[in-house]
Write an enzyme that holds these catalytic residues in place. Structure first.
Site, PDB file in Angstrom:
ATOM      1  N   SER A  47       0.836  -1.194   0.000  1.00 29.52           N
ATOM      2  CA  SER A  47       0.000   0.000   0.000  1.00 29.52           C
ATOM      3  C   SER A  47       0.880   1.257   0.000  1.00 29.52           C
ATOM      4  O   SER A  47       1.733   1.420  -0.872  1.00 29.52           O
ATOM      5  CB  SER A  47      -0.953  -0.038   1.196  1.00 29.52           C
ATOM      6  OG  SER A  47      -1.946   0.956   1.092  1.00 29.52           O
ATOM      7  N   MET A  48       0.726   2.158   0.971  1.00 35.05           N
ATOM      8  CA  MET A  48       1.565   3.344   1.035  1.00 35.05           C
ATOM      9  C   MET A  48       3.046   2.995   1.147  1.00 35.05           C
ATOM     10  O   MET A  48       3.906   3.746   0.699  1.00 35.05           O
ATOM     11  CB  MET A  48       1.142   4.202   2.232  1.00 35.05           C
ATOM     12  CG  MET A  48       1.946   5.472   2.380  1.00 35.05           C
ATOM     13  SD  MET A  48       1.476   6.426   3.837  1.00 35.05           S
ATOM     14  CE  MET A  48       2.599   7.818   3.670  1.00 35.05           C
ATOM     15  N   ASP A  92      -9.117  -5.090  -5.400  1.00 35.70           N
ATOM     16  CA  ASP A  92      -8.596  -4.123  -4.436  1.00 35.70           C
ATOM     17  C   ASP A  92      -9.379  -2.821  -4.548  1.00 35.70           C
ATOM     18  O   ASP A  92      -9.323  -2.138  -5.578  1.00 35.70           O
ATOM     19  CB  ASP A  92      -7.109  -3.881  -4.695  1.00 35.70           C
ATOM     20  CG  ASP A  92      -6.416  -3.143  -3.570  1.00 35.70           C
ATOM     21  OD1 ASP A  92      -7.040  -2.240  -2.976  1.00 35.70           O
ATOM     22  OD2 ASP A  92      -5.250  -3.460  -3.281  1.00 35.70           O
ATOM     23  N   HIS A 118      -7.390  -5.784  -0.496  1.00 37.15           N
ATOM     24  CA  HIS A 118      -6.195  -5.016  -0.123  1.00 37.15           C
ATOM     25  C   HIS A 118      -5.309  -5.765   0.872  1.00 37.15           C
ATOM     26  O   HIS A 118      -4.096  -5.563   0.880  1.00 37.15           O
ATOM     27  CB  HIS A 118      -6.624  -3.669   0.462  1.00 37.15           C
ATOM     28  CG  HIS A 118      -5.568  -2.618   0.405  1.00 37.15           C
ATOM     29  ND1 HIS A 118      -4.868  -2.303  -0.750  1.00 37.15           N
ATOM     30  CD2 HIS A 118      -5.079  -1.783   1.363  1.00 37.15           C
ATOM     31  CE1 HIS A 118      -4.005  -1.341  -0.502  1.00 37.15           C
ATOM     32  NE2 HIS A 118      -4.109  -1.003   0.773  1.00 37.15           N
TER      33      HIS A 118
END
Length: 260
Positions: A95-96, A212, A241
């Site tokens: 993710s980030m 996602d 996710h």
């Protein structure tokens, strides 16, 4: 608790399991290094050194109230690599965390890095409308818990995940510093890594779920694989996710195959 100090004095907590070629795993927004325990255990059991740390403002690391931009977060990752004296590293970002991996490469170079894996990453960019981004940030500022309650199901998807693991994940989301949650979200929504992703000259594994809701496959995973010259895209069927939970066996195997 093992910890290290970044250049601005922030203490970062980390786990360090196993010996062998190092794999450094960077967690997603709102979570902490505990999210990687299944992958760390698998890698350590198969001859690798698995390291995961808590981002500033997350988990057990310091909450300095500043430094939630990608440059500082990339500097924190570089501090982990430098302080632990790591070389021939595989960087894994979820993710980030994918943005932190990419910015670390563009800002600090790849002398210590041999390959990268991006799992459900939000790079190269999310492309959220500015008005929608502003509304989301206001929701986080004024009703973070309500937002978590409403959005949790979208993270977990439809694959079976034990309720206790869902509950633990939500607890981690609720434990994050609100300032870190808001400012990291703002940085992630505004980021555009297209040029930096295209400049990656290392082998890359791009793992993404086809369902996602937070980092859509077409605009994130598939676009990232198109931009990186030496990349392989692996798409997980019914993957949302939280692939580290819903598809843990498949992810464990794919990461091990990639780093070995």
């Amino acid at each position: 608790m093992p910890s290290l100090r970044t250049p601005d004095g922030t203490q970062l907590y980390y786990r360090d399991w196993g010996t062998g070629r190092p794999v450094v795993l960077v967690h997603s927004l709102l979570m902490n290094g505990d999210m990687w325990q299944y992958q760390m255990h698998h890698l350590a059991e198969h001859g690798h050194r698995a390291i995961a740390y808590d981002r500033r403002g997350h988990g057990r690391s310091d909450d300095p109230g500043a430094g939630y931009d990608f440059d500082t977060l990339a500097d924190d990752l570089a501090a982990v690599l430098d302080t632990l004296g790591l070389a021939d590293v595989t960087l894994v970002g979820h993710s980030m965390g994918g943005g932190e991996v990419v910015r670390c490469l563009s800002r600090h170079g790849d002398a210590r890095i041999s390959r990268v894996a991006l799992v459900g990453s939000t790079v190269p960019c999310l492309g959220v409308d500015p008005a929608e981004a502003a509304a989301l940030l206001e929701r986080l500022r004024t009703g973070y818990g309500q937002w978590v309650q409403e959005n949790a199901a979208f993270s977990f998807g439809t694959e079976p995940i034990a309720q206790v693991e869902k509950d633990r994940t939500i607890q981690d989301w609720m434990a994050v510093s609100l300032k870190a949650a808001v400012e990291c979200t703002a940085a992630n929504l505004a980021a555009d890594f297209r040029a930096e992703v295209a400049a990656i000259g290392l082998p890359a594994l791009v793992v993404h779920g086809d369902s996602d809701a937070f980092a859509p496959l077409e605009t994130c995973g598939r676009r990232t694989a198109e931009l990186i010259p030496d990349s392989k895209l692996v798409v997980y069927r019914n993957g949302s996710h939280m692939l580290h939970l819903s598809h843990r066996r498949q992810l464990n195997a794919d990461l091990l195959d990639f780093v070995s």
